[in-house]
Design a protein around this motif. Structure first.
Motif, PDB file in Angstrom:
ATOM      1  N   VAL A 162      -4.749  -0.356   0.973  1.00 33.71           N
ATOM      2  CA  VAL A 162      -5.215  -0.583  -0.377  1.00 33.71           C
ATOM      3  C   VAL A 162      -4.120  -0.479  -1.705  1.00 33.71           C
TER       4      VAL A 162
ATOM      5  N   ARG B 228      -7.931  -5.530   0.239  1.00 30.31           N
ATOM      6  CA  ARG B 228      -6.350  -5.718  -1.359  1.00 30.31           C
ATOM      7  C   ARG B 228      -7.166  -6.614  -1.460  1.00 30.31           C
TER       8      ARG B 228
ATOM      9  N   LEU C 124      -0.247  -1.399  -3.050  1.00 30.84           N
ATOM     10  CA  LEU C 124      -0.600  -2.253  -4.243  1.00 30.84           C
ATOM     11  C   LEU C 124      -1.207  -2.353  -4.962  1.00 30.84           C
ATOM     12  N   GLU C 125      -2.211  -1.122  -5.157  1.00 32.91           N
ATOM     13  CA  GLU C 125      -2.681  -1.097  -6.285  1.00 32.91           C
ATOM     14  C   GLU C 125      -2.379   0.040  -7.455  1.00 32.91           C
TER      15      GLU C 125
ATOM     16  N   THR D  28      -8.228   3.166  -4.896  1.00 32.15           N
ATOM     17  CA  THR D  28      -8.009   4.079  -3.230  1.00 32.15           C
ATOM     18  C   THR D  28      -8.671   5.715  -3.845  1.00 32.15           C
TER      19      THR D  28
ATOM     20  N   ASP E 235       0.398 -12.143   0.577  1.00 34.58           N
ATOM     21  CA  ASP E 235      -0.717 -11.168   1.124  1.00 34.58           C
ATOM     22  C   ASP E 235      -1.098 -12.196   2.363  1.00 34.58           C
TER      23      ASP E 235
ATOM     24  N   HIS F 155       3.154  -8.133   0.165  1.00 37.27           N
ATOM     25  CA  HIS F 155       2.332  -7.019   1.357  1.00 37.27           C
ATOM     26  C   HIS F 155       2.241  -7.179   2.252  1.00 37.27           C
TER      27      HIS F 155
ATOM     28  N   ALA G  79      -5.860  -8.775   5.076  1.00 39.23           N
ATOM     29  CA  ALA G  79      -6.264  -7.500   4.123  1.00 39.23           C
ATOM     30  C   ALA G  79      -7.357  -8.233   3.096  1.00 39.23           C
TER      31      ALA G  79
ATOM     32  N   ASP H  89      -3.744  -3.996   5.929  1.00 42.05           N
ATOM     33  CA  ASP H  89      -5.037  -3.691   4.987  1.00 42.05           C
ATOM     34  C   ASP H  89      -4.993  -2.976   4.211  1.00 42.05           C
TER      35      ASP H  89
END
Length: 459
Positions: free
Chosen positions: A51, A81, A54-55, A191, A74, A42, A78, A49
């Motif tokens: 989020v 994250r 990735l989430e 998020t 990563d 990522h 970050a 950074d």
């Protein structure tokens, strides 16, 4: 692994210059639905950074058949994250995960003079490819860094083996499985949800139930989806080309051959973008460095007409078998939108002319014979779904009046079977999706419209 009687298979589906999505919707198609470990870097294409990408990737990953271990590489910067991953671990959502950041661990050694470094850190930037091969860039790990990453992963698993060995030594003969029975329940996303419909296809849907995880937490559910793609490598059966009903130009033309307007006048063309094609030509003398990484797509202009796809309902990734749908297609109480909730269409990720196709405004979409109003076509403006600022995907719901159909593409359209063997000769229920360019100003030299992924969501 073979000595332990364990079958071990690596499916290298690495592909350059790709954000978390649309790849994240298509992990079963790229990695296989039975993957035990999935990984993604990522730090490459999602700086800052952010989020959300990735989430959403994690939420889709843990819905796969084997609830795979998630390996994330990563940047150490970050922190948001990393905090998000830790929360999923603390809440018991992720049972296995492995986050690797390299710079804090490697920099102290790399700051030393070459002769003073441990052998594993010497010749750190020496690549294994032949001289003058493209690719040795500052952000690409060289051989030694790849080896170092492999050692870190090995040590992670060795620590688990030490626990197992200790249990055996103490007389423990069986342990409870780490993975319990599958649960489709997820916590509310970290998020920020802004109320856009397309967010549901990324993070799932809220339910009316709550669980106790550090207080009352609303339960969310992910929906079943199916993805078809033109990108390669992918698993057999995931080829978007085999869902085409009509509107494609000649199939037997290599993506490496130049295409004139005459080709596009005959229909949509499976091709590579200008930069991607040039990169393939440069790598050709080196056999592509031994790996197929092809971001091919279906390209079209207004003269190409309508490209029609048949999206089968029985392809949804589901762990609960549903009753066959095709026998009920003619029933008035069964409608397409009760089976298929939404459709997401993505274009190839490449930088082109500023006058290139706009996937939201330059295309017209028809679902089940019903045209989608332009105002209902939403550009997906979210973390992890853009390339160099370019938004890649649009989302729209399936209209109430859309009509399902029963088709057999192998017979009706002469498509090749998705893999070696006998083609599927049975009929399937689904819905037709039509895509057409409506802007006459879209030209080949500026960047024609493209389709590389289609994802449809089960209601």
């Amino acid at each position: 692994m073979a000595l332990l009687g364990i079958k071990f298979e690596v499916r290298n589906a690495a592909i350059g210059g790709i954000p978390s999505f649309p790849y994240g919707w298509c992990m079963p198609e790229f990695l296989g639905y039975d993957a035990d470990l999935i990984s993604w870097d990522h730090s490459m294409n999602e700086a800052g950074d952010l989020v959300g990408g990735l989430e959403a990737y994690v939420r889709h990953g843990i819905q796969m058949e084997h609830q795979p271990l998630i390996f994330v590489k990563d940047t150490h910067m970050a922190t948001k994250r990393r905090a998000m991953l830790q929360k999923y671990i603390d809440d018991g959502v992720i049972l296995d995960s492995f986050l690797l950041v390299t710079d804090p661990a490697t920099t102290p050694f790399l700051d030393l003079a070459e002769s003073s470094r441990p052998s594993g850190f010497q010749k750190w930037r020496k690549f294994g490819a032949p001289p003058n091969t493209p690719g040795p860039m500052a952000h690409h790990p060289a051989v030694k860094e790849h080896e170092w990453i492999a050692w870190m992963i090995a040590l992670h698993f060795l620590s688990v083996l030490e626990i197992v060995a200790a249990d055996i030594a103490s007389g423990v003969t069986s342990v409870a499985p780490l993975r319990n029975n599958r649960s489709d329940s997820l916590p509310k996303p970290v998020t920020l949800i802004r109320g856009n419909e397309f967010e549901n296809v990324l993070f799932g849907y809220p339910t009316n139930t709550s669980v106790k995880i550090g207080g009352d937490t609303q339960v969310w559910k992910m929906t079943n989806k199916k993805c078809l793609t033109t990108f390669q490598p992918s698993v057999p059966g995931s080829e978007l080309e085999n869902a085409i009903v009509s509107g494609r130009a000649a199939k037997d033309v290599s993506v490496m051959e130049p295409k004139s307007m005459a080709s596009f006048n005959k229909g949509w063309v499976l091709d590579l973008g200008h930069d991607e094609k040039n990169a393939k030509r440069i790598l050709h003398p080196y056999n592509g460095l031994g790996f197929m990484d092809s971001k091919q797509a279906l390209y079209g202009v207004k003269a190409s007409g309508t490209l029609s796809f048949f999206l089968r309902f029985d392809l949804f990734h589901t762990h609960t078998p549903k009753a066959p749908f095709k026998e009920s297609v003619g029933s008035p109480e069964v409608r397409a939108e009760t089976t298929c909730k939404s459709i997401t269409v993505c274009q190839v990720n490449e930088s082109r002319d500023e006058k290139e196709c706009d996937i939201q405004s330059d295309l017209e979409f028809t679902v089940g014979g019903v045209s989608i109003p332009p105002e209902d076509v939403q550009i997906i403006n979210a973390d992890g779904i853009s390339y160099k600022g370019k938004k890649l995907c649009v989302y729209f719901g399936v209209p109430e009046r859309a009509k399902p159909v029963v088709k057999n593409l192998a017979i009706e359209e002469g498509n090749e079977p998705p893999s070696a063997g006998v083609p599927d000769l049975s009929a399937h229920a689904g819905i037709e999706l039509g895509i057409a360019v409506i802007n006459e100003s879209i030209l080949l030299r500026n960047g024609p419209c493209s389709v590389s992924h289609i994802i449809w969501e089960q209601a």
